[in-house]
Design a protein around this motif. Sequence first.
Motif, PDB file in Angstrom:
ATOM      1  N   MET A 175     -13.428  16.328   2.373  1.00 44.92           N
ATOM      2  CA  MET A 175     -14.706  16.841   3.679  1.00 44.92           C
ATOM      3  C   MET A 175     -14.838  14.548   4.180  1.00 44.92           C
ATOM      4  SD  MET A 175     -14.862  19.303   2.936  1.00 44.92           S
ATOM      5  CE  MET A 175     -13.423  19.755   2.990  1.00 44.92           C
ATOM      6  N   LYS A 178     -13.035  14.709   7.648  1.00 43.36           N
ATOM      7  CA  LYS A 178     -12.698  15.947   8.905  1.00 43.36           C
ATOM      8  C   LYS A 178     -12.481  15.251   9.731  1.00 43.36           C
ATOM      9  CE  LYS A 178     -16.104  17.625   6.498  1.00 43.36           C
ATOM     10  NZ  LYS A 178     -17.645  18.181   6.538  1.00 43.36           N
ATOM     11  N   GLN A 179     -11.970  14.431  10.443  1.00 41.01           N
ATOM     12  CA  GLN A 179     -12.288  14.035  12.356  1.00 41.01           C
ATOM     13  C   GLN A 179     -10.763  12.935  12.661  1.00 41.01           C
ATOM     14  OE1 GLN A 179     -13.108  15.823  14.600  1.00 41.01           O
ATOM     15  NE2 GLN A 179     -14.282  17.137  13.394  1.00 41.01           N
ATOM     16  N   TRP A 193      -9.124  22.763   6.159  1.00 40.86           N
ATOM     17  CA  TRP A 193      -9.798  21.292   6.879  1.00 40.86           C
ATOM     18  C   TRP A 193      -8.860  21.895   8.406  1.00 40.86           C
ATOM     19  CZ3 TRP A 193      -6.123  18.219   9.048  1.00 40.86           C
ATOM     20  CH2 TRP A 193      -6.748  16.932   9.242  1.00 40.86           C
ATOM     21  N   ARG A 208     -11.449  24.225  10.266  1.00 39.01           N
ATOM     22  CA  ARG A 208     -12.482  23.925  11.066  1.00 39.01           C
ATOM     23  C   ARG A 208     -12.367  22.892  12.382  1.00 39.01           C
ATOM     24  NH1 ARG A 208     -14.838  19.416  10.886  1.00 39.01           N
ATOM     25  NH2 ARG A 208     -17.477  18.757  11.208  1.00 39.01           N
ATOM     26  N   ARG A 209     -11.566  22.373  11.972  1.00 38.35           N
ATOM     27  CA  ARG A 209     -11.041  21.812  13.389  1.00 38.35           C
ATOM     28  C   ARG A 209      -9.927  22.724  14.905  1.00 38.35           C
ATOM     29  NH1 ARG A 209      -8.562  16.094  12.228  1.00 38.35           N
ATOM     30  NH2 ARG A 209      -7.345  16.534  14.129  1.00 38.35           N
TER      31      ARG A 209
END
Length: 486
Positions: A361, A364-365, A409, A412-413
């Motif tokens: 979390m 994330k990037q 994860w 979400r990207r």
Amino acid sequence: MQRIELNMEQIDQDLEKQWKSINWKEIESFVKRLQGRIFLATERRNYKRVRNLQKLVLKSFYCHLYAIRQVTSINQGRNTPGVDGVTCFLIRDKICLLSTLKNFNPNKYKPSPIKRVYIPKPNGDLRPLGIPTILDRVVQLLYKLCLEPEFEQKFHMNSFGFRPGRSCQDAIELIKENLQGNKEIYILDADLSKFFDNIPHQIILRHFSPPYKEVIAKWLKAGIRDKGFLIKPQRGTPQGGIISPLLANVALNPFDYRYNSSPDLQENDIRRKIITIRYADDLVVISKSKSILERIHKDMSKYVQKIGLQFNEAKTHIRTRSMGFIFLGFRFIKYPHSYLKVIPSKKSIKRTGRNLKKLLMDNKQAKIDGLIYKMNSMIRGWANYFRFCSSWKAFNYLDNIMFHWIWKWCKRRHPRKGMRWIMQRYYSLEKGNKWRLKGEYWKKIYFQDVTRMKYKWKVGNKSSINPRYWKLWRSKPQCINNPQAG
């Protein structure tokens, strides 16, 4: 100015060449041999020779080099400064430390106050740490090198915390050995409350001879710098100092001998019927009688109160094998008509799962290679600790939940991409490894990739400092062929 800078660069290059040309293996073997001689002299009760060898350690050029390298290049806190804000990144700073140790005088030595730092505990509280300066850490390590072999020969064999050549697995194996059998066995699981912060200084200092007592007293009374205020503690040894674990074990060594079965005890003494296993401030007392454990608990409470400590009653219980208990993150339990099982505790499993989820979390990037590297280090560390017990169910559970979190994860990207595209982009397509997260340089490991092993070594009364047992300590445990075996 330019000429002076060039000269300084040339001097730094010469110092770097000299430092890199040092034969560190030879220095380490010299320090080990010297410690082994102190251990054997203590075993023969030749204390005059012990004191002479300890003085040799404090004055030895090789021991100075070893201590400086250990503190400034190897230890985990090498980049953490003390109250003076000084770190030793440059080789010329290490050479300055070497010249300071050469002219070291214990009578004129004045340690700096320690820097108070707080780190989070698993239960949400904060653990206070004390960070000494680099010079104080080097001096503490020197004194530890000369004092540790003497006390290693005197320590009880059922003490495992912060001792060379001993680990949590050794304590776990000794507990497993004493919990075998068909008869009912009772266990007192106890914990000393704020152990490091409440040890009286007199209890520590009375075990040392005058030359070392004075220096150790200076460390204990140097003070704590906390948020700009200087605190002068009247008790306790700060966690974070190199010599603090040794001082804590020295203070509790009489406790270990008092509450362990010994031939010196009388036949009607109930202490003959118990076995106490201690790791730092956590201890387990094993007996076949519940009434004996209740009497021992009362006697222990009175004894620790006399030396200025107390038990954490919220964490102190008398249990049976069928009720189960937790020690050092392991859960011991014996189910009806089954054998004794040692498994990772649910608390440890949940904490590891939360830490891995938090890592995902918070990144994330992040780049995939950096994330995989961090995940692998956490997975490998936890799995290596629990690979000697019945951990395959825990490994399988953590692998399953990790797969779902990693998939979320990835989704979400790329919320507009399909399953096939995400699989080709983030997962390995090798045969048998299609669902393994991969980057440009790294691949994610699973908990089940860590080889589970059977821990066969039993330390007993042996010490890794004793030169007679060096060969035995290099033996490796045997692997388990069946991945679901205990």
